[in-house]
Design a protein around this motif. Sequence first.
Motif, PDB file in Angstrom:
ATOM      1  N   LYS A 226       5.090   7.066 -15.276  1.00 15.43           N
ATOM      2  CA  LYS A 226       4.732   8.299 -14.581  1.00 15.43           C
ATOM      3  C   LYS A 226       5.984   9.102 -14.234  1.00 15.43           C
ATOM      4  N   THR A 227       5.822  10.408 -14.099  1.00 19.72           N
ATOM      5  CA  THR A 227       6.909  11.234 -13.598  1.00 19.72           C
ATOM      6  C   THR A 227       7.164  10.861 -12.139  1.00 19.72           C
ATOM      7  N   VAL A 228       8.309  11.278 -11.614  1.00 15.25           N
ATOM      8  CA  VAL A 228       8.636  10.927 -10.226  1.00 15.25           C
ATOM      9  C   VAL A 228       7.595  11.502  -9.271  1.00 15.25           C
ATOM     10  N   LYS A 229       7.248  12.766  -9.446  1.00 13.29           N
ATOM     11  CA  LYS A 229       6.280  13.389  -8.537  1.00 13.29           C
ATOM     12  C   LYS A 229       4.922  12.712  -8.622  1.00 13.29           C
ATOM     13  N   ASP A 230       4.449  12.434  -9.822  1.00 14.50           N
ATOM     14  CA  ASP A 230       3.159  11.752  -9.974  1.00 14.50           C
ATOM     15  C   ASP A 230       3.209  10.333  -9.408  1.00 14.50           C
ATOM     16  N   ALA A 231       4.362   9.672  -9.572  1.00 12.35           N
ATOM     17  CA  ALA A 231       4.518   8.323  -9.016  1.00 12.35           C
ATOM     18  C   ALA A 231       4.366   8.343  -7.502  1.00 12.35           C
ATOM     19  N   VAL A 232       4.920   9.362  -6.874  1.00  7.87           N
ATOM     20  CA  VAL A 232       4.828   9.499  -5.417  1.00  7.87           C
ATOM     21  C   VAL A 232       3.401   9.813  -4.983  1.00  7.87           C
ATOM     22  N   ILE A 233       2.744  10.715  -5.703  1.00  7.09           N
ATOM     23  CA  ILE A 233       1.375  11.114  -5.338  1.00  7.09           C
ATOM     24  C   ILE A 233       0.428   9.909  -5.413  1.00  7.09           C
ATOM     25  N   VAL A 234       0.517   9.148  -6.493  1.00  7.66           N
ATOM     26  CA  VAL A 234      -0.346   7.969  -6.647  1.00  7.66           C
ATOM     27  C   VAL A 234       0.013   6.912  -5.602  1.00  7.66           C
ATOM     28  N   ALA A 235       1.313   6.738  -5.330  1.00 11.66           N
ATOM     29  CA  ALA A 235       1.744   5.749  -4.336  1.00 11.66           C
ATOM     30  C   ALA A 235       1.218   6.098  -2.947  1.00 11.66           C
ATOM     31  N   LYS A 236       1.174   7.383  -2.624  1.00  9.04           N
ATOM     32  CA  LYS A 236       0.652   7.787  -1.306  1.00  9.04           C
ATOM     33  C   LYS A 236      -0.821   7.425  -1.182  1.00  9.04           C
ATOM     34  N   GLU A 237      -1.586   7.631  -2.240  1.00  5.19           N
ATOM     35  CA  GLU A 237      -2.999   7.253  -2.202  1.00  5.19           C
ATOM     36  C   GLU A 237      -3.137   5.727  -2.102  1.00  5.19           C
ATOM     37  N   PHE A 238      -2.276   5.008  -2.821  1.00  5.16           N
ATOM     38  CA  PHE A 238      -2.303   3.541  -2.791  1.00  5.16           C
ATOM     39  C   PHE A 238      -2.064   3.028  -1.375  1.00  5.16           C
ATOM     40  N   VAL A 239      -1.025   3.555  -0.713  1.00  6.36           N
ATOM     41  CA  VAL A 239      -0.686   3.059   0.625  1.00  6.36           C
ATOM     42  C   VAL A 239      -1.674   3.573   1.671  1.00  6.36           C
ATOM     43  N   HIS A 240      -2.272   4.748   1.418  1.00  5.77           N
ATOM     44  CA  HIS A 240      -3.297   5.254   2.340  1.00  5.77           C
ATOM     45  C   HIS A 240      -4.483   4.288   2.405  1.00  5.77           C
ATOM     46  N   GLU A 241      -4.936   3.828   1.245  1.00  8.87           N
ATOM     47  CA  GLU A 241      -6.033   2.858   1.218  1.00  8.87           C
ATOM     48  C   GLU A 241      -5.608   1.532   1.837  1.00  8.87           C
ATOM     49  N   ALA A 242      -4.354   1.138   1.586  1.00 10.72           N
ATOM     50  CA  ALA A 242      -3.853  -0.119   2.146  1.00 10.72           C
ATOM     51  C   ALA A 242      -3.833  -0.077   3.670  1.00 10.72           C
ATOM     52  N   ILE A 243      -3.431   1.077   4.229  1.00 12.74           N
ATOM     53  CA  ILE A 243      -3.409   1.231   5.684  1.00 12.74           C
ATOM     54  C   ILE A 243      -4.834   1.293   6.236  1.00 12.74           C
ATOM     55  N   LYS A 244      -5.697   2.023   5.540  1.00 15.56           N
ATOM     56  CA  LYS A 244      -7.089   2.169   5.995  1.00 15.56           C
ATOM     57  C   LYS A 244      -7.760   0.804   6.160  1.00 15.56           C
ATOM     58  N   HIS A 245      -7.372  -0.156   5.300  1.00 10.62           N
ATOM     59  CA  HIS A 245      -7.991  -1.478   5.339  1.00 10.62           C
ATOM     60  C   HIS A 245      -7.049  -2.546   5.898  1.00 10.62           C
ATOM     61  N   GLY A 246      -6.043  -2.095   6.679  1.00 15.37           N
ATOM     62  CA  GLY A 246      -5.149  -3.049   7.330  1.00 15.37           C
ATOM     63  C   GLY A 246      -5.921  -3.998   8.235  1.00 15.37           C
ATOM     64  N   TRP A 247      -5.357  -5.141   8.491  1.00 19.79           N
ATOM     65  CA  TRP A 247      -6.109  -6.174   9.213  1.00 19.79           C
ATOM     66  C   TRP A 247      -5.202  -6.953  10.175  1.00 19.79           C
ATOM     67  N   LYS A 248      -5.803  -7.620  11.128  1.00 17.63           N
ATOM     68  CA  LYS A 248      -5.068  -8.336  12.164  1.00 17.63           C
ATOM     69  C   LYS A 248      -4.649  -9.715  11.666  1.00 17.63           C
ATOM     70  N   LEU A 249      -3.329  -9.940  11.626  1.00 21.79           N
ATOM     71  CA  LEU A 249      -2.810 -11.247  11.234  1.00 21.79           C
ATOM     72  C   LEU A 249      -2.747 -12.191  12.431  1.00 21.79           C
ATOM     73  N   ASN A 250      -2.212 -11.685  13.528  1.00 16.29           N
ATOM     74  CA  ASN A 250      -2.202 -12.422  14.798  1.00 16.29           C
ATOM     75  C   ASN A 250      -2.104 -11.398  15.928  1.00 16.29           C
ATOM     76  N   LYS A 251      -1.832 -11.826  17.128  1.00 13.34           N
ATOM     77  CA  LYS A 251      -1.832 -10.885  18.255  1.00 13.34           C
ATOM     78  C   LYS A 251      -0.634  -9.940  18.241  1.00 13.34           C
ATOM     79  N   PHE A 252       0.336 -10.184  17.368  1.00 11.81           N
ATOM     80  CA  PHE A 252       1.526  -9.354  17.318  1.00 11.81           C
ATOM     81  C   PHE A 252       1.529  -8.327  16.187  1.00 11.81           C
ATOM     82  N   VAL A 253       0.874  -8.638  15.093  1.00 13.62           N
ATOM     83  CA  VAL A 253       1.080  -7.821  13.900  1.00 13.62           C
ATOM     84  C   VAL A 253      -0.166  -7.785  13.010  1.00 13.62           C
ATOM     85  N   GLY A 254      -0.297  -6.678  12.277  1.00 15.62           N
ATOM     86  CA  GLY A 254      -1.358  -6.559  11.289  1.00 15.62           C
ATOM     87  C   GLY A 254      -0.809  -5.894  10.047  1.00 15.62           C
ATOM     88  N   PRO A 255      -0.894  -6.533   8.899  1.00 10.16           N
ATOM     89  CA  PRO A 255      -0.370  -5.946   7.663  1.00 10.16           C
ATOM     90  C   PRO A 255      -1.380  -5.019   6.995  1.00 10.16           C
TER      91      PRO A 255
END
Length: 264
Positions: A226-255
């Motif tokens: 992918k081009t640099v700009k397209d790589a960034v655009i797709v990566a933002k969507e990838f991490v947006h979904e990852a954050i949307k479905h983040g989960w609790k690992l323990n009382k301190f942190v959630g990945p």
Amino acid sequence: MKKTLTLAGSDSSGGAGIQADLKTFQEHQVYGMTALTSIVSMAPENWSHQVTPIAVTTVERQLKTILSVGIDAMKTGMLGSVDIIELGAREMKAHGLNKVVIDPVMVCKGENEVLQPENTDAMRELLLPLATITTPNLFEAGQLAKTGPIKTIDDMKHAAEKIIELGAKNVVIKGGKALKHNKAIDLFYDGKSHTLLENDKIETNYTHGAGCTFAAAITANLANGKTVKDAVIVAKEFVHEAIKHGWKLNKFVGPVKHGAYNQK
């Protein structure tokens, strides 16, 4: 398969660092290899971080192993010392690497201070001129550009221009939810035009590893052509979904959840 390298620290809890990178690479169908710069463990009683550096000679041996195989793209994460930054820059030059994502991980000492300012200077002088793209957050962008705290989109644009002047070919500044705006905004700049990337803000504390995941997704997308700009655009969507479905690992942190984008 395309081959990718992460030169970064190990997060024993699995959410960030090379663990996040490898999970992200796998989700993008690229073959990930790792050169560890440090091992980060956490005290179970309060989750305070304990960083064990890896000897520079050991990091060098790892890099020589990986680069003898050959790679299509690479990223950096926590580097830990000027010696390792110098080693990374030297190997990038020696092998003519041209798809390089610099995630300028800094340890914050205060609102506008870093714990190891010599590392920031070395990243600015040695790594940014080799960067296909660098992916600072607001704090890191302010440190690299020497602009002070970044609080507005105009501040982001100014810092991005300063970072390009330092030699990086492209920059994406991660505003995310830290920017006072009704959207989660990142700014991409290629030296010619600014592009605002917007998503709805997600109200969650389960964001551990988001920065590493974003940089790793860009790396994998570059490896896949992918081009640099397209790589960034797709990566933002990838991490947006990852954050949307983040989960609790323990009382301190959630990945974040690295598989969320492909499972959608």
